[in-house]
Design a protein around this motif. Structure first.
Motif, PDB file in Angstrom:
ATOM      1  N   LYS A  97       0.778  -1.287   0.182  1.00 24.70           N
ATOM      2  CA  LYS A  97       0.173   0.007   0.152  1.00 24.70           C
ATOM      3  C   LYS A  97       0.822   1.429   0.042  1.00 24.70           C
ATOM      4  O   LYS A  97       2.028   1.287   0.586  1.00 24.70           O
ATOM      5  N   ASN A 115     -11.408   2.667  -2.699  1.00 25.73           N
ATOM      6  CA  ASN A 115     -10.366   3.802  -2.922  1.00 25.73           C
ATOM      7  C   ASN A 115     -11.201   4.882  -1.904  1.00 25.73           C
ATOM      8  O   ASN A 115     -12.288   5.197  -1.936  1.00 25.73           O
ATOM      9  N   SER A 116     -10.196   5.741  -1.520  1.00 21.48           N
ATOM     10  CA  SER A 116     -10.668   6.991  -0.558  1.00 21.48           C
ATOM     11  C   SER A 116      -9.820   8.135  -0.815  1.00 21.48           C
ATOM     12  O   SER A 116     -10.191   9.268  -0.369  1.00 21.48           O
ATOM     13  N   ASP A 117      -8.853   8.224  -1.579  1.00 18.25           N
ATOM     14  CA  ASP A 117      -7.792   9.221  -1.410  1.00 18.25           C
ATOM     15  C   ASP A 117      -7.421   9.730  -2.852  1.00 18.25           C
ATOM     16  O   ASP A 117      -6.302   9.729  -3.185  1.00 18.25           O
ATOM     17  N   GLN A 118      -8.359   9.958  -3.704  1.00 23.79           N
ATOM     18  CA  GLN A 118      -8.217  10.503  -5.159  1.00 23.79           C
ATOM     19  C   GLN A 118      -8.159  11.850  -5.178  1.00 23.79           C
ATOM     20  O   GLN A 118      -8.983  12.677  -4.516  1.00 23.79           O
ATOM     21  N   ARG A 121      -2.393   1.197  -9.389  1.00 22.16           N
ATOM     22  CA  ARG A 121      -3.422   0.904  -8.039  1.00 22.16           C
ATOM     23  C   ARG A 121      -3.938  -0.346  -8.280  1.00 22.16           C
ATOM     24  O   ARG A 121      -4.471  -0.900  -7.314  1.00 22.16           O
ATOM     25  N   GLU A 149      -3.972   5.182   1.209  1.00 25.86           N
ATOM     26  CA  GLU A 149      -5.164   4.187   1.117  1.00 25.86           C
ATOM     27  C   GLU A 149      -5.011   3.215   2.055  1.00 25.86           C
ATOM     28  O   GLU A 149      -3.669   2.649   2.469  1.00 25.86           O
ATOM     29  N   SER A 150      -6.118   2.682   2.896  1.00 19.88           N
ATOM     30  CA  SER A 150      -5.951   1.773   3.835  1.00 19.88           C
ATOM     31  C   SER A 150      -5.755   0.738   3.326  1.00 19.88           C
ATOM     32  O   SER A 150      -5.103  -0.461   3.646  1.00 19.88           O
ATOM     33  N   ASP A 151      -6.432   0.233   2.042  1.00 19.18           N
ATOM     34  CA  ASP A 151      -6.164  -1.010   1.170  1.00 19.18           C
ATOM     35  C   ASP A 151      -6.899  -2.228   2.253  1.00 19.18           C
ATOM     36  O   ASP A 151      -6.376  -3.327   2.067  1.00 19.18           O
ATOM     37  N   ARG A 191      -0.084   9.205  -2.098  1.00 22.22           N
ATOM     38  CA  ARG A 191      -1.311   9.092  -1.878  1.00 22.22           C
ATOM     39  C   ARG A 191      -1.568   8.111  -0.585  1.00 22.22           C
ATOM     40  O   ARG A 191      -0.665   7.050  -0.608  1.00 22.22           O
TER      41      ARG A 191
END
Length: 347
Positions: free
Chosen positions: A40, A78-81, A121, A52-54, A50
């Motif tokens: 990650k 996905n959370s940090d675009q 990604r 992401e917790s993945d 970027r």
């Protein structure tokens, strides 16, 4: 075990569907998550910022902790675009990236944000699939491990045994020689400071595959099976088995692997062939090295073309990108190798 990856870099989620997972496998989801945590982003200055917790979510194919034999679907949200970073280059493809080829393939309908389906990604669900494959392989006594073998000409120590790779998996920077690893990190940071990127290579080994698997012909050749999975990983531009390109510097007397009997079985004293002869496993570890190109998304001014007008232009790429993807690609290569090994074994 067949897999299909879905999603886009800046879409709501990415994921994978695995078909052919054996029923009754006690799936260790914590082990799957550990593999994803190795890959990650946002964990080191040498990687993209970027974050992401993945976190992986199983949607189907598991009941009461065991696989059912039905398709196994896993989702990663996905959370940090930062999609706005890509609007300026929607019609000006990045040199070295899949932008132009993807534009032509999709007739201009591709999701351009963050590279869409071409983004690195999408290696996150590949790692999740590979983590499941690793657990299936472990039941057959097969293990997969890898390390950074070089970055920008700085080389790691040579691989000696499976135990060494197990220790590497727990490291934040997966090398055998930590001093060499620090040199690599400095080379990456130097490229980053100069708004550039660097490439490298990853050495991987599959231990425990018995002799006699595969065939010399198209479709069943072991090297061909592995290569197909490996070249499906973004940024892989070369695959060398065993001694690889070094064969061109050898005589036959140096390249050949002498046979001997050890602990009651036939083995070779060296493994220049990388565990494969005639497209068939010979019982030695299957070893290979993949070449990873430098990240194409760099902040330096580059030449491109405006696909709307056909005129030449220049682009400056914004956004968050890895100055070197090699460190985060190590678990990705392991995942691809594990899935390939499953095909070779008929899992």
């Amino acid at each position: 075990m067949r897999h299909m990856i879905f999603g886009e870099s800046h879409g709501p989620a990415i994921g994978v569907v695995l078909e052919g997972v054996p029923a009754g496998l006690e799936l260790d989801l914590e082990a799957v998550q550990r593999e994803l945590d190795r890959r990650k982003p946002g964990q080191d200055p040498t990687a993209t910022a970027r974050r992401e917790s993945d976190t992986v979510q199983v949607l189907s194919g598991v009941f009461e902790g065991k696989t059912t034999g039905a398709p196994l679907a896993m989702l990663i949200r996905n959370s940090d675009q930062h999609s706005q970073d890509y609007e300026a280059i929607r019609y000006t493809p990045r040199p070295g990236h899949g932008d132009y080829a993807g534009f032509i393939k999709s007739q201009g309908c591709q999701d351009y944000r963050g590279g869409g389906h071409f983004s690195g990604r999408l290696t996150a669900p590949l790692v999740a699939a590979g983590a499941v494959a690793k657990q299936a392989l472990a039941l057959r006594g097969v293990r997969v491990g890898a390390h950074i073998s070089s970055i920008y000409g700085i080389t790691d120590a040579s691989l000696e045994d499976a135990g060494a790779l197990e220790a590497v998996a727990a490291k934040p920077f997966p090398v055998l020689d930590d001093a060499k690893g620090e040199e690599m990190r400095q080379a990456i940071l130097e490229a980053k400071n100069e708004q550039d990127s660097v490439g490298g290579a990853i050495e991987c080994a599959v231990f425990g595959l018995p002799a006699g698997l595969g065939a010399p012909d198209f479709g069943r050749n072991v090297e061909g099976i592995f290569a197909q999975y490996l070249f499906a990983v973004p940024a892989v531009k070369g695959v060398d088995f065993g001694a690889g390109v070094a064969f061109s510097l050898m005589r036959g007397s140096e390249a050949n692997d002498p046979f001997e009997v050890k602990d009651g079985r036939v083995v070779t004293k060296t493994n220049h062939a990388g565990g494969v002869n005639g497209g068939i496993t010979n019982g030695m570890p299957v070893t290979f090295e993949v070449t990873i190109r430098p990240t194409p998304s760099i902040a330096l001014l580059q030449e491109s073309v405006d696909l709307r007008t056909g005129e030449e232009t220049e682009i400056e790429i914004k956004g968050r990108h890895d100055p070197c993807i090699v460190p985060r690609a190590v678990p990705v290569i392991e995942a691809a190798a594990a899935l390939a090994a499953c095909e070779v074994l008929g899992i």
